[in-house]
Design a protein around this motif. Structure first.
Motif, PDB file in Angstrom:
ATOM      1  N   VAL A   1      17.433  -8.824  16.126  1.00 32.62           N
ATOM      2  CA  VAL A   1      17.610  -9.772  15.026  1.00 32.62           C
ATOM      3  C   VAL A   1      16.249 -10.152  14.447  1.00 32.62           C
ATOM      4  CG1 VAL A   1      18.322 -12.130  14.449  1.00 32.62           C
ATOM      5  CG2 VAL A   1      19.823 -10.669  15.812  1.00 32.62           C
ATOM      6  N   LEU A   2      15.290 -10.441  15.309  1.00 37.43           N
ATOM      7  CA  LEU A   2      13.953 -10.783  14.849  1.00 37.43           C
ATOM      8  C   LEU A   2      13.325  -9.610  14.111  1.00 37.43           C
ATOM      9  CD1 LEU A   2      11.809 -12.954  14.785  1.00 37.43           C
ATOM     10  CD2 LEU A   2      10.971 -12.116  16.969  1.00 37.43           C
ATOM     11  N   ALA A   3      13.538  -8.409  14.595  1.00 32.60           N
ATOM     12  CA  ALA A   3      13.002  -7.216  13.936  1.00 32.60           C
ATOM     13  C   ALA A   3      13.556  -7.086  12.529  1.00 32.60           C
ATOM     14  CB  ALA A   3      13.320  -5.970  14.759  1.00 32.60           C
ATOM     15  N   THR A   4      14.827  -7.357  12.356  1.00 35.10           N
ATOM     16  CA  THR A   4      15.448  -7.287  11.037  1.00 35.10           C
ATOM     17  C   THR A   4      14.855  -8.338  10.106  1.00 35.10           C
ATOM     18  OG1 THR A   4      17.476  -6.444  12.017  1.00 35.10           O
ATOM     19  CG2 THR A   4      17.655  -7.383   9.802  1.00 35.10           C
ATOM     20  N   LEU A   5      14.637  -9.546  10.610  1.00 30.76           N
ATOM     21  CA  LEU A   5      14.031 -10.600   9.806  1.00 30.76           C
ATOM     22  C   LEU A   5      12.612 -10.236   9.403  1.00 30.76           C
ATOM     23  CD1 LEU A   5      15.254 -13.762  11.741  1.00 30.76           C
ATOM     24  CD2 LEU A   5      16.024 -12.966   9.499  1.00 30.76           C
ATOM     25  N   CYS A   6      11.846  -9.659  10.323  1.00 27.98           N
ATOM     26  CA  CYS A   6      10.470  -9.256  10.023  1.00 27.98           C
ATOM     27  C   CYS A   6      10.434  -8.203   8.932  1.00 27.98           C
ATOM     28  CB  CYS A   6       9.768  -8.734  11.280  1.00 27.98           C
ATOM     29  SG  CYS A   6       9.306 -10.044  12.409  1.00 27.98           S
ATOM     30  N   LEU A   7      11.343  -7.245   8.958  1.00 27.63           N
ATOM     31  CA  LEU A   7      11.373  -6.210   7.931  1.00 27.63           C
ATOM     32  C   LEU A   7      11.687  -6.811   6.564  1.00 27.63           C
ATOM     33  CD1 LEU A   7      13.021  -3.161   9.702  1.00 27.63           C
ATOM     34  CD2 LEU A   7      10.634  -3.473   9.038  1.00 27.63           C
ATOM     35  N   GLY A   8      12.473  -7.862   6.532  1.00 28.91           N
ATOM     36  CA  GLY A   8      12.736  -8.552   5.271  1.00 28.91           C
ATOM     37  C   GLY A   8      11.478  -9.175   4.707  1.00 28.91           C
ATOM     38  N   CYS A   9      10.648  -9.732   5.575  1.00 26.68           N
ATOM     39  CA  CYS A   9       9.370 -10.298   5.133  1.00 26.68           C
ATOM     40  C   CYS A   9       8.460  -9.211   4.594  1.00 26.68           C
ATOM     41  CB  CYS A   9       8.670 -11.019   6.288  1.00 26.68           C
ATOM     42  SG  CYS A   9       9.496 -12.523   6.804  1.00 26.68           S
ATOM     43  N   ILE A  10       8.440  -8.067   5.237  1.00 30.35           N
ATOM     44  CA  ILE A  10       7.581  -6.960   4.825  1.00 30.35           C
ATOM     45  C   ILE A  10       7.955  -6.511   3.420  1.00 30.35           C
ATOM     46  CG2 ILE A  10       6.974  -4.546   5.297  1.00 30.35           C
ATOM     47  CD1 ILE A  10       7.519  -5.294   8.322  1.00 30.35           C
ATOM     48  N   GLY A  11       9.232  -6.391   3.149  1.00 25.11           N
ATOM     49  CA  GLY A  11       9.681  -5.966   1.830  1.00 25.11           C
ATOM     50  C   GLY A  11       9.299  -6.946   0.744  1.00 25.11           C
ATOM     51  N   SER A  12       9.380  -8.232   1.024  1.00 25.15           N
ATOM     52  CA  SER A  12       9.028  -9.226   0.005  1.00 25.15           C
ATOM     53  C   SER A  12       7.539  -9.217  -0.274  1.00 25.15           C
ATOM     54  CB  SER A  12       9.498 -10.622   0.422  1.00 25.15           C
ATOM     55  OG  SER A  12       8.755 -11.109   1.512  1.00 25.15           O
ATOM     56  N   VAL A  13       6.717  -8.919   0.718  1.00 30.94           N
ATOM     57  CA  VAL A  13       5.278  -8.839   0.505  1.00 30.94           C
ATOM     58  C   VAL A  13       4.945  -7.674  -0.421  1.00 30.94           C
ATOM     59  CG1 VAL A  13       3.069  -8.327   1.635  1.00 30.94           C
ATOM     60  CG2 VAL A  13       4.609 -10.009   2.635  1.00 30.94           C
ATOM     61  N   ALA A  14       5.573  -6.539  -0.215  1.00 25.94           N
ATOM     62  CA  ALA A  14       5.296  -5.369  -1.053  1.00 25.94           C
ATOM     63  C   ALA A  14       5.613  -5.661  -2.515  1.00 25.94           C
ATOM     64  CB  ALA A  14       6.094  -4.171  -0.553  1.00 25.94           C
ATOM     65  N   LEU A  15       6.694  -6.335  -2.802  1.00 26.93           N
ATOM     66  CA  LEU A  15       7.063  -6.659  -4.177  1.00 26.93           C
ATOM     67  C   LEU A  15       6.137  -7.699  -4.785  1.00 26.93           C
ATOM     68  CD1 LEU A  15      10.956  -6.865  -3.838  1.00 26.93           C
ATOM     69  CD2 LEU A  15       9.610  -5.037  -4.901  1.00 26.93           C
ATOM     70  N   ALA A  16       5.613  -8.591  -3.980  1.00 26.17           N
ATOM     71  CA  ALA A  16       4.785  -9.685  -4.470  1.00 26.17           C
ATOM     72  C   ALA A  16       3.437  -9.214  -5.005  1.00 26.17           C
ATOM     73  CB  ALA A  16       4.566 -10.709  -3.355  1.00 26.17           C
ATOM     74  N   HIS A  17       2.953  -8.059  -4.613  1.00 28.36           N
ATOM     75  CA  HIS A  17       1.627  -7.587  -5.010  1.00 28.36           C
ATOM     76  C   HIS A  17       1.541  -7.190  -6.475  1.00 28.36           C
ATOM     77  CE1 HIS A  17       0.431  -6.489  -0.627  1.00 28.36           C
ATOM     78  NE2 HIS A  17       0.654  -7.755  -0.799  1.00 28.36           N
TER      79      HIS A  17
ATOM     80  N   ASN B   1      10.681  -1.035  14.491  1.00 29.43           N
ATOM     81  CA  ASN B   1      11.462   0.204  14.562  1.00 29.43           C
ATOM     82  C   ASN B   1      11.672   0.656  16.000  1.00 29.43           C
ATOM     83  OD1 ASN B   1      11.971   0.436  11.823  1.00 29.43           O
ATOM     84  ND2 ASN B   1      10.089   1.578  11.448  1.00 29.43           N
ATOM     85  N   MET B   2      10.716   0.398  16.858  1.00 30.16           N
ATOM     86  CA  MET B   2      10.886   0.730  18.286  1.00 30.16           C
ATOM     87  C   MET B   2      11.867  -0.231  18.937  1.00 30.16           C
ATOM     88  SD  MET B   2       7.155   1.801  19.721  1.00 30.16           S
ATOM     89  CE  MET B   2       6.081   2.825  18.730  1.00 30.16           C
ATOM     90  N   VAL B   3      11.734  -1.513  18.637  1.00 26.58           N
ATOM     91  CA  VAL B   3      12.630  -2.516  19.219  1.00 26.58           C
ATOM     92  C   VAL B   3      14.074  -2.233  18.821  1.00 26.58           C
ATOM     93  CG1 VAL B   3      13.292  -4.963  19.072  1.00 26.58           C
ATOM     94  CG2 VAL B   3      10.908  -4.345  19.451  1.00 26.58           C
ATOM     95  N   LYS B   4      14.283  -1.865  17.567  1.00 24.53           N
ATOM     96  CA  LYS B   4      15.629  -1.610  17.063  1.00 24.53           C
ATOM     97  C   LYS B   4      16.153  -0.231  17.467  1.00 24.53           C
ATOM     98  CE  LYS B   4      16.385  -3.008  12.764  1.00 24.53           C
ATOM     99  NZ  LYS B   4      16.145  -3.264  11.319  1.00 24.53           N
ATOM    100  N   GLY B   5      15.311   0.592  18.060  1.00 19.71           N
ATOM    101  CA  GLY B   5      15.733   1.912  18.482  1.00 19.71           C
ATOM    102  C   GLY B   5      15.761   2.934  17.360  1.00 19.71           C
ATOM    103  N   LYS B   6      15.158   2.619  16.228  1.00 16.12           N
ATOM    104  CA  LYS B   6      15.099   3.578  15.116  1.00 16.12           C
ATOM    105  C   LYS B   6      14.154   4.722  15.436  1.00 16.12           C
ATOM    106  CE  LYS B   6      16.375   0.743  11.181  1.00 16.12           C
ATOM    107  NZ  LYS B   6      15.997   0.313   9.836  1.00 16.12           N
TER     108      LYS B   6
END
Length: 148
Positions: free
Chosen positions: A8-24, A51-56
């Motif tokens: 769950v935390l991994a999914t939330l972190c990936l959401g933050c990463i995506g918003s940072v990329a758009l903000a630039h 990605n490791m935590v989620k098993g991707k």
């Protein structure tokens, strides 16, 4: 249960990463852009761990330690990048950072410390899950207070 929380935390972190990329896009202040690029680099390391935590991707201790090391290296720059109260219409940094800079510094330091420890001690998937949860919680604590 620990794996579910980490996922769950991994999914939330990936959401933050995506918003940072758009903000630039469209940032004009070089100091703000430098902060965003630093956070983007931290996010890239978190994505490797996530990605490791989620098993991707398969767990790889050496890659996970390297990602944690990258997070630590960029985390060491965070406080210095935020010392000046620079702003830009695209910034996601709240002015509260500079009103409570001591607290911001403490939280940024905690993230740095956790990332350094993880980069030096991670050996097993359990180490990754536990360390990732702590690191993610530390990131979230700062973002909750200081990021729009």
């Amino acid at each position: 249960m620990k794996r579910v929380k980490a996922t769950v935390l991994a999914t939330l972190c990936l959401g933050c990463i995506g918003s940072v990329a758009l903000a630039h896009s469209g940032v004009k202040n070089p100091a703000v852009l430098a902060r965003m690029e630093n956070m983007k680099s931290i996010g890239a390391g978190m994505e490797v761990l996530s990605n490791m935590v989620k098993g991707k991707v398969a767990f790889d201790a050496a890659k996970a330690r390297a990602a944690a090391g990258d997070i630590a290296r960029h985390s060491t720059q965070t406080v210095a990048l935020f010392e000046a109260p620079e702003t830009d219409p695209k910034t996601e940094a709240k002015p509260l950072i500079w009103e409570r800079f001591d607290d911001f510094t403490t939280k940024a330091g905690a993230t740095e410390t956790l990332a350094i420890a993880l980069s030096q001690s991670l050996e097993t998937p359990d180490d990754l899950n536990a360390g990732f949860m702590q690191l993610g919680a530390s990131c979230k604590a700062c973002h909750r207070d200081y990021k729009d």
